[in-house]
Design a protein around this motif. Structure first.
Motif, mmCIF file in Angstrom:
data_model
loop_
_atom_site.group_PDB
_atom_site.id
_atom_site.type_symbol
_atom_site.label_atom_id
_atom_site.label_comp_id
_atom_site.label_asym_id
_atom_site.label_seq_id
_atom_site.Cartn_x
_atom_site.Cartn_y
_atom_site.Cartn_z
ATOM 1 N N LEU A 44 11.373 7.245 -13.246
ATOM 2 C CA LEU A 44 12.159 6.123 -12.732
ATOM 3 C C LEU A 44 11.664 5.685 -11.353
ATOM 4 N N ILE A 45 11.271 6.645 -10.520
ATOM 5 C CA ILE A 45 10.733 6.320 -9.196
ATOM 6 C C ILE A 45 9.395 5.600 -9.333
ATOM 7 N N VAL A 46 8.605 5.984 -10.330
ATOM 8 C CA VAL A 46 7.334 5.291 -10.586
ATOM 9 C C VAL A 46 7.593 3.823 -10.911
ATOM 10 N N GLY A 47 8.577 3.576 -11.772
ATOM 11 C CA GLY A 47 8.892 2.192 -12.132
ATOM 12 C C GLY A 47 9.343 1.376 -10.942
ATOM 13 N N LEU A 48 10.191 1.950 -10.140
ATOM 14 C CA LEU A 48 10.694 1.248 -8.956
ATOM 15 C C LEU A 48 9.572 0.964 -7.964
ATOM 16 N N SER A 49 8.763 1.958 -7.670
ATOM 17 C CA SER A 49 7.716 1.763 -6.658
ATOM 18 C C SER A 49 6.614 0.824 -7.148
ATOM 19 N N SER A 50 6.322 0.842 -8.450
ATOM 20 C CA SER A 50 5.300 -0.091 -8.936
ATOM 21 C C SER A 50 5.809 -1.530 -8.867
ATOM 22 N N LEU A 94 0.829 -1.204 0.000
ATOM 23 C CA LEU A 94 0.000 0.000 0.000
ATOM 24 C C LEU A 94 0.864 1.254 0.000
ATOM 25 N N TYR A 95 1.919 1.266 0.800
ATOM 26 C CA TYR A 95 2.828 2.411 0.818
ATOM 27 C C TYR A 95 3.514 2.586 -0.533
ATOM 28 N N ALA A 96 3.918 1.494 -1.151
ATOM 29 C CA ALA A 96 4.565 1.576 -2.463
ATOM 30 C C ALA A 96 3.583 2.089 -3.515
ATOM 31 N N LEU A 97 2.320 1.702 -3.410
ATOM 32 C CA LEU A 97 1.310 2.191 -4.345
ATOM 33 C C LEU A 97 1.088 3.689 -4.178
ATOM 34 N N ILE A 98 1.075 4.159 -2.944
ATOM 35 C CA ILE A 98 0.911 5.595 -2.682
ATOM 36 C C ILE A 98 2.095 6.372 -3.246
ATOM 37 N N VAL A 99 3.310 5.865 -3.036
ATOM 38 C CA VAL A 99 4.500 6.518 -3.588
ATOM 39 C C VAL A 99 4.431 6.534 -5.109
ATOM 40 N N CYS A 100 3.961 5.465 -5.694
ATOM 41 C CA CYS A 100 3.836 5.380 -7.147
ATOM 42 C C CYS A 100 2.873 6.446 -7.670
ATOM 43 N N LEU A 101 1.721 6.572 -7.051
ATOM 44 C CA LEU A 101 0.741 7.555 -7.497
ATOM 45 C C LEU A 101 1.240 8.986 -7.313
ATOM 46 N N LEU A 102 1.910 9.249 -6.205
ATOM 47 C CA LEU A 102 2.466 10.589 -5.982
ATOM 48 C C LEU A 102 3.582 10.903 -6.967
ATOM 49 N N ALA A 103 4.381 9.909 -7.316
ATOM 50 C CA ALA A 103 5.458 10.115 -8.277
ATOM 51 C C ALA A 103 4.900 10.362 -9.680
ATOM 52 N N VAL A 104 3.798 9.711 -10.012
ATOM 53 C CA VAL A 104 3.153 9.979 -11.303
ATOM 54 C C VAL A 104 2.687 11.424 -11.364
ATOM 55 N N ALA A 105 2.062 11.884 -10.284
ATOM 56 C CA ALA A 105 1.604 13.278 -10.242
ATOM 57 C C ALA A 105 2.781 14.242 -10.343
ATOM 58 N N ALA A 106 3.870 13.934 -9.652
ATOM 59 C CA ALA A 106 5.045 14.803 -9.701
ATOM 60 C C ALA A 106 5.671 14.816 -11.096
ATOM 61 N N ALA A 107 5.674 13.676 -11.769
ATOM 62 C CA ALA A 107 6.221 13.614 -13.127
ATOM 63 C C ALA A 107 5.381 14.439 -14.092
ATOM 64 N N VAL A 108 4.075 14.345 -13.953
ATOM 65 C CA VAL A 108 3.193 15.126 -14.825
ATOM 66 C C VAL A 108 3.414 16.616 -14.618
ATOM 67 N N SER A 164 10.305 20.888 -17.201
ATOM 68 C CA SER A 164 11.506 20.422 -16.514
ATOM 69 C C SER A 164 11.778 18.968 -16.861
ATOM 70 N N PHE A 165 13.032 18.662 -17.094
ATOM 71 C CA PHE A 165 13.402 17.278 -17.367
ATOM 72 C C PHE A 165 13.630 16.492 -16.080
ATOM 73 N N LEU A 166 13.369 17.098 -14.945
ATOM 74 C CA LEU A 166 13.431 16.392 -13.669
ATOM 75 C C LEU A 166 12.340 15.307 -13.604
ATOM 76 N N GLY A 167 11.354 15.425 -14.475
ATOM 77 C CA GLY A 167 10.291 14.423 -14.541
ATOM 78 C C GLY A 167 10.810 13.045 -14.877
ATOM 79 N N ILE A 168 11.957 12.974 -15.544
ATOM 80 C CA ILE A 168 12.549 11.670 -15.865
ATOM 81 C C ILE A 168 12.883 10.914 -14.587
ATOM 82 N N VAL A 169 13.372 11.627 -13.593
ATOM 83 C CA VAL A 169 13.683 11.004 -12.298
ATOM 84 C C VAL A 169 12.399 10.474 -11.663
#
Length: 78
Positions: A54-60, A25-39, A46-51
Motif C-alpha cells: 500500500l505504501i508503494v502505491g501511495l508513494s508511486s 525523487l524522495y517519493a521514488l526513493i520511498v517507493c523503491l525502499l517499500a518494494v524491497a521491504a515488501a519483498v 509475514s503479511f505485513l508486506g501488504i502494508v
C-alpha cells in the motif's frame, strides 16, 4: 480556408532533460525502499508486506504527481 485555432509556428521541443523535482525523487526513493521491504516481508512469511505494498502505491502516485506538476509549471513559465 478558415482559421483552425492552431498555432502556425510550433516551438521545437527542448532536448535537454529536465532535472527531477526533489519531492518526486524522495517519493521514488520511498517507493523503491517499500518494494524491497515488501519483498523481504513476504519472503519471511509475514503479511505485513501488504502494508508495504500500500505504501508503494501511495508513494508511486506521489512521484507521478510531482513530476507532472513540475512539467505543468515548466510549460506555463515558458
Amino acid at each position: 480556408m478558415g482559421d483552425t485555432g492552431r498555432r502556425r509556428h510550433q516551438c521545437p521541443p527542448d532536448r535537454r532533460a529536465a532535472p527531477m523535482p526533489r519531492l518526486a525523487l524522495y517519493a521514488l526513493i520511498v517507493c523503491l525502499l517499500a518494494v524491497a521491504a515488501a519483498v523481504v516481508s513476504f519472503a519471511r512469511g509475514s503479511f505485513l508486506g501488504i502494508v508495504w505494498v500500500l505504501i508503494v502505491g501511495l508513494s508511486s502516485n506521489m512521484c507521478w504527481y510531482y513530476v507532472k506538476r513540475a512539467r505543468m509549471e515548466k510549460s506555463v513559465t515558458r
